[in-house]
Design a protein around this motif. Sequence first.
Motif, PDB file in Angstrom:
ATOM      1  N   GLY A 141     -12.723  -7.905 -38.907  1.00 16.39           N
ATOM      2  CA  GLY A 141     -12.770  -6.577 -39.516  1.00 16.39           C
ATOM      3  C   GLY A 141     -12.278  -5.459 -38.607  1.00 16.39           C
ATOM      4  N   GLN A 142     -11.818  -5.802 -37.413  1.00 12.51           N
ATOM      5  CA  GLN A 142     -11.356  -4.775 -36.472  1.00 12.51           C
ATOM      6  C   GLN A 142     -10.121  -4.030 -36.969  1.00 12.51           C
ATOM      7  OE1 GLN A 142     -10.845  -6.874 -32.790  1.00 12.51           O
ATOM      8  NE2 GLN A 142     -13.019  -6.863 -32.326  1.00 12.51           N
ATOM      9  N   TRP A 143      -9.434  -4.564 -37.944  1.00 11.06           N
ATOM     10  CA  TRP A 143      -8.242  -3.937 -38.508  1.00 11.06           C
ATOM     11  C   TRP A 143      -8.596  -2.752 -39.406  1.00 11.06           C
ATOM     12  CZ3 TRP A 143      -8.758  -4.014 -43.698  1.00 11.06           C
ATOM     13  CH2 TRP A 143      -9.612  -4.974 -44.232  1.00 11.06           C
ATOM     14  N   ARG A 144      -9.838  -2.687 -39.843  1.00  4.24           N
ATOM     15  CA  ARG A 144     -10.248  -1.619 -40.777  1.00  4.24           C
ATOM     16  C   ARG A 144     -10.057  -0.237 -40.144  1.00  4.24           C
ATOM     17  NH1 ARG A 144     -12.630  -4.057 -45.050  1.00  4.24           N
ATOM     18  NH2 ARG A 144     -13.617  -6.056 -44.653  1.00  4.24           N
ATOM     19  N   GLY A 145      -9.476   0.662 -40.927  1.00  4.10           N
ATOM     20  CA  GLY A 145      -9.286   2.032 -40.470  1.00  4.10           C
ATOM     21  C   GLY A 145      -8.119   2.224 -39.518  1.00  4.10           C
ATOM     22  N   LYS A 146      -7.347   1.172 -39.284  1.00  5.64           N
ATOM     23  CA  LYS A 146      -6.215   1.253 -38.357  1.00  5.64           C
ATOM     24  C   LYS A 146      -4.907   1.323 -39.136  1.00  5.64           C
ATOM     25  CE  LYS A 146      -8.767   0.507 -34.685  1.00  5.64           C
ATOM     26  NZ  LYS A 146      -9.106   1.596 -33.818  1.00  5.64           N
ATOM     27  N   ALA A 147      -4.072   2.271 -38.773  1.00  2.00           N
ATOM     28  CA  ALA A 147      -2.748   2.354 -39.392  1.00  2.00           C
ATOM     29  C   ALA A 147      -2.015   1.045 -39.147  1.00  2.00           C
ATOM     30  CB  ALA A 147      -1.961   3.521 -38.804  1.00  2.00           C
ATOM     31  N   GLY A 148      -1.501   0.449 -40.200  1.00  2.00           N
ATOM     32  CA  GLY A 148      -0.792  -0.818 -40.077  1.00  2.00           C
ATOM     33  C   GLY A 148      -1.692  -1.981 -39.701  1.00  2.00           C
ATOM     34  N   ALA A 149      -3.009  -1.793 -39.802  1.00  3.27           N
ATOM     35  CA  ALA A 149      -4.001  -2.814 -39.442  1.00  3.27           C
ATOM     36  C   ALA A 149      -3.809  -3.293 -38.005  1.00  3.27           C
ATOM     37  CB  ALA A 149      -3.950  -3.997 -40.420  1.00  3.27           C
ATOM     38  N   CYS A 150      -3.146  -2.465 -37.210  1.00  5.07           N
ATOM     39  CA  CYS A 150      -2.682  -2.868 -35.879  1.00  5.07           C
ATOM     40  C   CYS A 150      -3.542  -2.269 -34.776  1.00  5.07           C
ATOM     41  CB  CYS A 150      -1.238  -2.381 -35.720  1.00  5.07           C
ATOM     42  SG  CYS A 150      -0.463  -2.896 -34.202  1.00  5.07           S
ATOM     43  N   MET A 151      -3.898  -3.099 -33.825  1.00  2.00           N
ATOM     44  CA  MET A 151      -4.585  -2.631 -32.622  1.00  2.00           C
ATOM     45  C   MET A 151      -3.764  -3.077 -31.420  1.00  2.00           C
ATOM     46  SD  MET A 151      -8.641  -3.284 -33.192  1.00  2.00           S
ATOM     47  CE  MET A 151      -8.999  -2.721 -31.537  1.00  2.00           C
ATOM     48  N   VAL A 152      -2.875  -2.194 -30.948  1.00  2.00           N
ATOM     49  CA  VAL A 152      -2.038  -2.580 -29.808  1.00  2.00           C
ATOM     50  C   VAL A 152      -2.878  -2.744 -28.550  1.00  2.00           C
ATOM     51  CG1 VAL A 152       0.118  -1.646 -30.691  1.00  2.00           C
ATOM     52  CG2 VAL A 152      -1.374  -0.197 -29.319  1.00  2.00           C
ATOM     53  N   GLU A 153      -4.047  -2.103 -28.533  1.00  2.00           N
ATOM     54  CA  GLU A 153      -4.927  -2.261 -27.386  1.00  2.00           C
ATOM     55  C   GLU A 153      -5.878  -3.441 -27.576  1.00  2.00           C
ATOM     56  OE1 GLU A 153      -7.058   0.809 -30.047  1.00  2.00           O
ATOM     57  OE2 GLU A 153      -5.035   0.113 -29.691  1.00  2.00           O
ATOM     58  N   GLY A 154      -5.759  -4.127 -28.705  1.00  2.00           N
ATOM     59  CA  GLY A 154      -6.638  -5.255 -29.010  1.00  2.00           C
ATOM     60  C   GLY A 154      -5.842  -6.473 -29.435  1.00  2.00           C
ATOM     61  N   PHE A 155      -5.980  -6.846 -30.702  1.00  2.00           N
ATOM     62  CA  PHE A 155      -5.364  -8.066 -31.235  1.00  2.00           C
ATOM     63  C   PHE A 155      -3.884  -8.209 -30.886  1.00  2.00           C
ATOM     64  CE2 PHE A 155      -2.725  -9.800 -34.698  1.00  2.00           C
ATOM     65  CZ  PHE A 155      -3.071 -11.135 -34.600  1.00  2.00           C
ATOM     66  N   CYS A 156      -3.106  -7.184 -31.116  1.00  2.00           N
ATOM     67  CA  CYS A 156      -1.652  -7.285 -30.958  1.00  2.00           C
ATOM     68  C   CYS A 156      -1.198  -7.359 -29.502  1.00  2.00           C
ATOM     69  CB  CYS A 156      -0.966  -6.103 -31.646  1.00  2.00           C
ATOM     70  SG  CYS A 156      -1.206  -6.072 -33.431  1.00  2.00           S
ATOM     71  N   LYS A 157      -2.060  -6.977 -28.576  1.00  2.00           N
ATOM     72  CA  LYS A 157      -1.667  -6.845 -27.166  1.00  2.00           C
ATOM     73  C   LYS A 157      -1.014  -8.113 -26.605  1.00  2.00           C
ATOM     74  CE  LYS A 157      -3.176  -4.731 -22.958  1.00  2.00           C
ATOM     75  NZ  LYS A 157      -4.015  -3.648 -22.534  1.00  2.00           N
ATOM     76  N   LYS A 158      -1.595  -9.268 -26.871  1.00  2.00           N
ATOM     77  CA  LYS A 158      -1.055 -10.498 -26.276  1.00  2.00           C
ATOM     78  C   LYS A 158       0.268 -10.939 -26.908  1.00  2.00           C
ATOM     79  CE  LYS A 158      -4.261 -13.340 -28.881  1.00  2.00           C
ATOM     80  NZ  LYS A 158      -5.409 -14.213 -28.722  1.00  2.00           N
TER      81      LYS A 158
END
Length: 185
Positions: A141-158
């Motif tokens: 659920g960390q994607w909630r409230g994120k533009a593009g469901a993206c967390m460059v500092e989280g999930f997408c970082k690797k």
Amino acid sequence: MIRLASTSETRAKLLQDTGIEFIQSPVDFDEEELLKVYKNPRDFVCAAARGKMEAAVEKYGLEIPIVAADTVVAVSDEILRKAKDEEEARKILQKQSGNKVDIITCMIYKDKEKTVEDLDVTSYIFAPFDEEDLQNYLKSGQWRGKAGACMVEGFCKKYIKEVLGRESTAMGLQVERLAEIAKDL
């Protein structure tokens, strides 16, 4: 001291980390109507930031300088908004997997004497997302409230293969530019 016209925890953290004194004051502005008018992500994000600034000035005045911002995620100039549910988040993230993703932020600073509008883009080249990893991220659920469901500092970082631009822009506020503008505060 500035007024951050946003409820974003990430923007607040960026200001804290930069040492800019601020108070966080939410504004009520519905960006969704703008999507009917603005299809280009750069035009949209600037219109949304201007709308937030107008709402902030109307609500709070300019006794304290105001900073308002908006951020969108785009792939091939298609605006990827905040996902409404897990299935939509999956579709949005699949568009980003293995692609170039632009994170576009428009920041506006306004005080009694000047208004400065700054548009900045940070582009990420992502490796393809691992399906199991994607599934776990969606379930979190960390994607909630994120533009593009993206967390460059989280999930997408690797999955980042290359970054063109500033991380702060991707996180929603060009604090380096803001520090220049507000250096006398």
